[in-house]
Scaffold this active site. Structure first.
Site, PDB file in Angstrom:
ATOM      1  N   SER A 126       0.831  -1.209   0.000  1.00 20.73           N
ATOM      2  CA  SER A 126       0.000   0.000   0.000  1.00 20.73           C
ATOM      3  C   SER A 126       0.862   1.254   0.000  1.00 20.73           C
ATOM      4  O   SER A 126       0.589   2.217  -0.728  1.00 20.73           O
ATOM      5  CB  SER A 126      -0.937  -0.003   1.207  1.00 20.73           C
ATOM      6  N   ASP A 127       1.895   1.248   0.819  1.00 19.76           N
ATOM      7  CA  ASP A 127       2.808   2.398   0.853  1.00 19.76           C
ATOM      8  C   ASP A 127       3.546   2.563  -0.462  1.00 19.76           C
ATOM      9  O   ASP A 127       3.666   3.671  -0.996  1.00 19.76           O
ATOM     10  CB  ASP A 127       3.825   2.219   1.983  1.00 19.76           C
ATOM     11  N   MET A 128       4.060   1.462  -0.991  1.00 18.22           N
ATOM     12  CA  MET A 128       4.933   1.574  -2.155  1.00 18.22           C
ATOM     13  C   MET A 128       4.155   1.903  -3.425  1.00 18.22           C
ATOM     14  O   MET A 128       4.620   2.690  -4.257  1.00 18.22           O
ATOM     15  CB  MET A 128       5.772   0.307  -2.305  1.00 18.22           C
TER      16      MET A 128
ATOM     17  N   GLY B 223       3.424   5.497  -3.218  1.00 20.09           N
ATOM     18  CA  GLY B 223       4.611   6.260  -3.572  1.00 20.09           C
ATOM     19  C   GLY B 223       4.775   6.391  -5.075  1.00 20.09           C
ATOM     20  O   GLY B 223       5.135   7.459  -5.582  1.00 20.09           O
TER      21      GLY B 223
END
Length: 395
Positions: free
Chosen positions: A167-169, A172
């Site tokens: 989810s973070d990547m 990003g």
């Protein structure tokens, strides 16, 4: 020359999604000025794993090639300095809760007055509007809420998170897309703009195939392990030596696959020639493949399948993947020399542009290492003013 040489990015983000994005922009040539809290900085500086000199390998993974400026945004002078930096920037990335940057006098409307060309990206968990806008969240929370966690794992096991902070990547990556899109729009219109990027929206967008089954079949997909709902075979199978091999075959691969595995009966069955027929007989096909694969060593079988153009991939550990000859030949693992931790390995940004030779990965900055240089260079502050700012705790 790198593609983003001459572009300035001011980063008011921390931990993962924002820093990952700005690291990519730095690798592409942007001058990334990372604003951090005096004393502690980005909280990921304290995350495990820690290195012998006390630095964080987690921080190293997402903050290479930037310049670190410590600035207390709770002070009037700190806010003035931040506005000055934003006034000369091309892109701003922030991941505060909605309204926080406005409280500091650093919201989009205030900064757009100073810098109409600013591409301002607000990356938050749930966006600037909606019933969840004031909620906080982490990578695994978004995996849970988005349905990704319910799709991950085997049918007879509980939900599982993806093995990387997906989810973070992925968020990003969408920050990078937003920045590049904003810069292109500015070239056309002369103005920047405000991007409202919600991590939850990004995760919803990743449900494209699951959504297709819901929209077409009214079917809510569940966990399938390594299997593919729309293709047979497409699964990982255990081999004779305990290794695992993932085989993903389309119609043109079916008969060569059967030949290598000695499955003449399946190859001779016309009902299995097309993927639709194999899906209808998923259990029969999968059981036969599993039994045949279990009699062969992994690496030998992988070579035999690839020799007849059947797509197959050995299930490797992360260590094995990084040491793979192809990974090495492509130069994906580079190095940097850190002032306190010495030589350290780092993954390169994978973009290759016309065979451009990108330099070794940039060095993650020590906390506040570039404060005086940046403020003198960008705002013209002299030694005495910088000393006063440091004494009063603004920097």
């Amino acid at each position: 020359m790198r593609p983003l040489d001459g572009i300035t990015v001011v980063e008011f983000s921390r931990v993962l999604a924002g820093p990952f994005a700005t690291q990519i922009l730095a690798d592409l040539g942007a001058d990334v000025i990372k604003i951090e809290r005096p004393g502690g900085g980005d909280e990921s500086r304290s995350f495990e794993p820690r290195l012998p000199g006390g630095e964080s390998a987690y921080f190293f993974a997402f903050n290479r090639g930037k310049r670190s400026v410590t600035l207390n945004l709770r002070t009037t002078r700190g806010q003035e300095i931040a506005r000055g930096l934003a006034a000369g920037a091309d892109v701003l990335v922030e991941n505060f809760m909605p309204g926080t940057m406005d409280k500091y006098g650093l919201g989009y409307e205030a900064l757009a007055t100073l810098n109409p060309g600013l591409v301002y990206i607000s990356s938050t968990g749930f966006g600037q509007s909606g019933p969840y806008a004031d909620r906080k969240g982490y990578d695994t929370v978004f995996q849970a809420l988005s349905g990704i966690m319910s799709l991950t794992g085997h049918p007879d096991t509980p939900p599982a998170k993806v093995g990387i902070p997906v989810s973070d990547m992925t968020s990003g990556l969408w920050i990078v897309i937003s920045a590049l899109t904003g810069l292109l729009e500015r070239k056309n219109s002369g103005r920047g703009g405000h991007v409202d990027l919600a991590m939850m929206d990004v995760q919803a967008s990743l449900l494209a195939l699951a959504a297709a089954r819901i929209f077409a079949l009214d079917e809510d997909p569940g966990r399938t392990g390594t299997a593919h709902l729309g293709r047979v075979p497409s699964s990982a199978f255990e081999c004779a030596d305990g290794g695992w091999l993932h085989i993903s075959a389309s119609d043109q691969h079916w008969k060569p696959l059967c030949e290598v595995l000695g499955l003449g009966e399946l190859a001779a069955d016309p009902a299995l020639d097309a993927n639709e027929g194999r899906i209808a007989q998923r259990e029969r096909v999968t059981a036969a493949l599993a039994a045949a694969v279990a009699r062969r060593p992994r690496d030998e079988l992988a070579v035999a399948l690839r020799a007849v153009d059947v797509p197959a991939g050995e299930v490797k550990t992360a260590r094995e993947a990084l040491a793979d000859p192809h990974t090495i030949a492509r130069g994906m693992v580079g190095h940097f020399d850190h002032p306190t931790e010495g030589r350290f390995s780092a993954l390169r940004t994978p973009l290759r542009l016309d065979e451009t030779e990108y330099p070794e990965p940039g060095v993650p900055p020590l906390l506040g290492a570039d404060t005086e240089e940046v403020l003198a260079e960008r705002l013209g502050l002299d030694h005495d003013e910088l000393a006063r700012l440091r004494e009063e705790g603004t920097i």
